[in-house]
Design a protein around this motif. Structure first.
Motif, PDB file in Angstrom:
ATOM      1  N   SER A 115      50.537   4.272   6.852  1.00  0.00           N
ATOM      2  CA  SER A 115      50.554   3.769   5.481  1.00  0.00           C
ATOM      3  C   SER A 115      49.784   2.456   5.422  1.00  0.00           C
ATOM      4  O   SER A 115      49.933   1.597   6.300  1.00  0.00           O
ATOM      5  CB  SER A 115      52.004   3.549   5.017  1.00  0.00           C
ATOM      6  OG  SER A 115      52.046   2.900   3.768  1.00  0.00           O
TER       7      SER A 115
ATOM      8  N   PRO B  62      49.584  -0.068   2.508  1.00  0.00           N
ATOM      9  CA  PRO B  62      49.929  -0.473   1.139  1.00  0.00           C
ATOM     10  C   PRO B  62      48.967  -1.532   0.605  1.00  0.00           C
ATOM     11  O   PRO B  62      48.662  -2.512   1.297  1.00  0.00           O
ATOM     12  CB  PRO B  62      51.342  -1.035   1.283  1.00  0.00           C
ATOM     13  CG  PRO B  62      51.436  -1.458   2.714  1.00  0.00           C
ATOM     14  CD  PRO B  62      50.602  -0.488   3.483  1.00  0.00           C
ATOM     15  N   PRO B  63      48.475  -1.381  -0.605  1.00  0.00           N
ATOM     16  CA  PRO B  63      47.511  -2.347  -1.154  1.00  0.00           C
ATOM     17  C   PRO B  63      48.099  -3.736  -1.352  1.00  0.00           C
ATOM     18  O   PRO B  63      47.351  -4.719  -1.424  1.00  0.00           O
ATOM     19  CB  PRO B  63      47.106  -1.713  -2.488  1.00  0.00           C
ATOM     20  CG  PRO B  63      48.221  -0.779  -2.831  1.00  0.00           C
ATOM     21  CD  PRO B  63      48.734  -0.259  -1.530  1.00  0.00           C
ATOM     22  N   ALA B  64      49.432  -3.823  -1.442  1.00  0.00           N
ATOM     23  CA  ALA B  64      50.051  -5.123  -1.653  1.00  0.00           C
ATOM     24  C   ALA B  64      50.147  -5.944  -0.372  1.00  0.00           C
ATOM     25  O   ALA B  64      50.461  -7.134  -0.425  1.00  0.00           O
ATOM     26  CB  ALA B  64      51.448  -4.949  -2.259  1.00  0.00           C
ATOM     27  N   ASN B  65      49.884  -5.322   0.778  1.00  0.00           N
ATOM     28  CA  ASN B  65      49.927  -6.041   2.054  1.00  0.00           C
ATOM     29  C   ASN B  65      48.600  -6.770   2.239  1.00  0.00           C
ATOM     30  O   ASN B  65      47.559  -6.141   2.455  1.00  0.00           O
ATOM     31  CB  ASN B  65      50.168  -5.072   3.205  1.00  0.00           C
ATOM     32  CG  ASN B  65      50.340  -5.777   4.545  1.00  0.00           C
ATOM     33  OD1 ASN B  65      49.861  -6.895   4.745  1.00  0.00           O
ATOM     34  ND2 ASN B  65      51.007  -5.117   5.466  1.00  0.00           N
TER      35      ASN B  65
ATOM     36  N   ALA C 112      46.312  -5.996   5.319  1.00  0.00           N
ATOM     37  CA  ALA C 112      45.777  -4.662   5.559  1.00  0.00           C
ATOM     38  C   ALA C 112      44.257  -4.653   5.546  1.00  0.00           C
ATOM     39  O   ALA C 112      43.618  -3.898   6.281  1.00  0.00           O
ATOM     40  CB  ALA C 112      46.318  -3.690   4.512  1.00  0.00           C
TER      41      ALA C 112
ATOM     42  N   THR D 193      45.772   8.671   7.198  1.00  0.00           N
ATOM     43  CA  THR D 193      47.208   8.881   7.393  1.00  0.00           C
ATOM     44  C   THR D 193      47.550   9.001   8.876  1.00  0.00           C
ATOM     45  O   THR D 193      48.676   9.362   9.224  1.00  0.00           O
ATOM     46  CB  THR D 193      47.672  10.154   6.659  1.00  0.00           C
ATOM     47  OG1 THR D 193      46.933  11.280   7.153  1.00  0.00           O
ATOM     48  CG2 THR D 193      47.456  10.013   5.161  1.00  0.00           C
TER      49      THR D 193
END
Length: 464
Positions: free
Chosen positions: A131, A133-136, A139, A150
């Motif tokens: 995963s 996540p765009p909020a991390n 990343a 994935t």
């Protein structure tokens, strides 16, 4: 008397292992590697046509199967088999995905199964799915190859798992009847071993379904990292020093020459990848990273990388083929061509050789009921084993590469013999043993002793 028996009185035999140079071929001819054309085998499919089976296939190397297997005369009884193989095809390692590109990897439904087995608790199977996540905010700092994928890196792919099952099924068709192996795994006569890297267990899950189709649960052995002989991971500073010397040290002129002459290719690849010339990730000390990134893509039918800054700027097939030739040259040099490659291989994989010798000895003397051992390992396992045995033509061990040790007993003489198969056929070496096809076990052991010595001698040589 065997020529190797004369060496046994030498102190620190591992450090003085005799080097028998390999044959000269297009693989270790640097001029051809840099200026020639074509790739050294198949790099875009797991399938090798039957009429060509046995040729080099990086995506799925040839292995023992009934169509090519040659049964010795009835005078010889097969008593024991030990197999060591590289895992099957996978994603690249995370360290090899730092291209500025948009090629993603999909492992939906075929991620690693993680959890514990228990006889007391009814468990639910857990499968990993990567995963991003765009909020991390962190990343975006990792390699671009992670984005949109994935898969965990590395991970055996669904295609690699299918190759693993076929590999196990083919081995079963050859050895089950000859060794009286049942459809259900019997731990009293068989052992399965993996390394601490999860991808070997992923391969085992497919391989064992083919080998022992009635077994849903099999315990596999794994040695602790500090002394794991299969990966290998045991400490050996002498081996490291030897390799450093003939690559980056005072004895590394040939290695440095190949990097210098390949500089124009590096410039082209770097323009696509965005890797800087003075990177600290190892992209310019060998072609390992570029090779892994591109070969993994092509084995899975993905396109070669293009730059995200300029989509018209892509790695060409000719450039990729040159990388593949260079990678093959590097493995030949590291494990066979460099004068100290034999000593390096003996030190790096001597512990496994001693374990193999003990398995064979125990079976011969009736101390073991084992009939079959299977080890799932890495290219870094198979390569030094080939170097230790001094195979005549060295290659980079591709996906599913396999070495098979067959122990036979002659019904008439009662003597034991060994046959060693590489890619399904008797291995040709550069040593006085020649082709390892029904070699007297005493001569084979004498050779191992001359290269590795005893356990204490190996430990002392590693720390000398």
């Amino acid at each position: 008397m065997s020529p190797f028996i004369l060496l046994l009185g030498i102190a620190g035999v591992s450090a003085t292992a005799l080097h028998y140079p390999p044959s000269s071929t297009s693989i270790n001819n640097l001029t051809f590697v840099l200026n020639g054309t074509g790739r050294p085998g198949i790099f875009n499919s797991s399938v090798t046509p039957d009429k060509e089976y046995g040729i080099y296939n990086w995506c799925n190397m040839p292995h023992v199967r009934t169509k090519e297997y040659r049964t010795p005369s009835k005078d010889f009884e097969l008593q024991f088999v030990e197999v060591i193989q590289r895992h099957h095809k996978r994603t690249p390692y995370s360290s090899n995905t730092f291209f500025k590109e948009d090629v993603s990897w999909d492992c939906d439904g075929s991620g690693p199964v993680v959890g514990l087995s228990s006889s007391k608790v009814d468990i639910t199977q857990v499968e990993w799915q990567a995963s991003v996540p765009p909020a991390n905010p962190f990343a975006t700092l990792v390699g671009p190859g992670f984005l949109g994928s994935t898969c965990q890196f590395p991970s055996i792919t669904a295609e690699g798992l299918a190759d693993s099952f076929t590999h196990g099924s083919d081995l079963r068709r050859v050895y089950a009847k000859r060794l009286n192996l049942h459809d259900k795994f019997d731990p009293s006569v068989g052992r399965i071993r993996v390394t601490n890297n999860v991808i070997t267990s992923q391969v085992a899950s497919g391989l064992l379904r083919g080998l022992f189709p009635d077994s849903d649960h099999i315990q596999v052995e794994v040695q602790a990292s500090p002394f794991d002989s299969l990966e290998p991971a045991y400490p050996c500073s002498k081996a490291n020093a030897l390799r450093n010397n003939f690559t980056t040290g005072s004895g590394g002129q040939v290695w440095q020459q190949h990097l210098t002459e390949a500089a124009p290719l590096y410039t082209k690849l770097d323009r696509v990848s965005g890797i800087v010339k003075d990177d600290t990730g190892g992209w310019h000390v060998s072609f390992d990273h570029y090779y892994d990134n591109m070969s993994a893509k092509q084995c899975h039918g993905k396109r070669l990388p293009c730059s995200t800054n300029d989509t018209s700027l892509c790695v060409t097939q000719d450039e990729a083929d040159t990388v593949y030739r260079l990678g093959s040259w590097e493995y030949s040099y590291l494990f066979r061509d460099a004068p100290d490659s034999a000593a390096y291989s003996a030190l790096r994989y001597g512990a496994y050789a001693l374990e193999l010798k003990s398995h064979l000895t125990d079976v011969m003397h009736g101390k073991s009921r084992l009939k079959y051992i299977h080890n799932v390992a890495h290219d870094g396992s198979v390569a030094p084993l080939l170097g230790l045995l001094q195979i005549d033509v060295m290659v980079w061990p591709g996906m599913g590469s396999e070495v098979v040790f067959e122990l036979y007993k002659n019904a008439r003489s009662k003597q034991h013999f060994i046959r060693v198969l590489w890619s399904g056929q008797p291995m040709k070496t550069s040593t006085p043993l020649g082709t390892l096809d029904m070699v007297k076990i005493e001569d084979f052991f004498a050779y191992i002793d001359s290269m590795v010595g005893s356990g204490p001698e190996l430990v002392n040589a590693c720390n000398s």
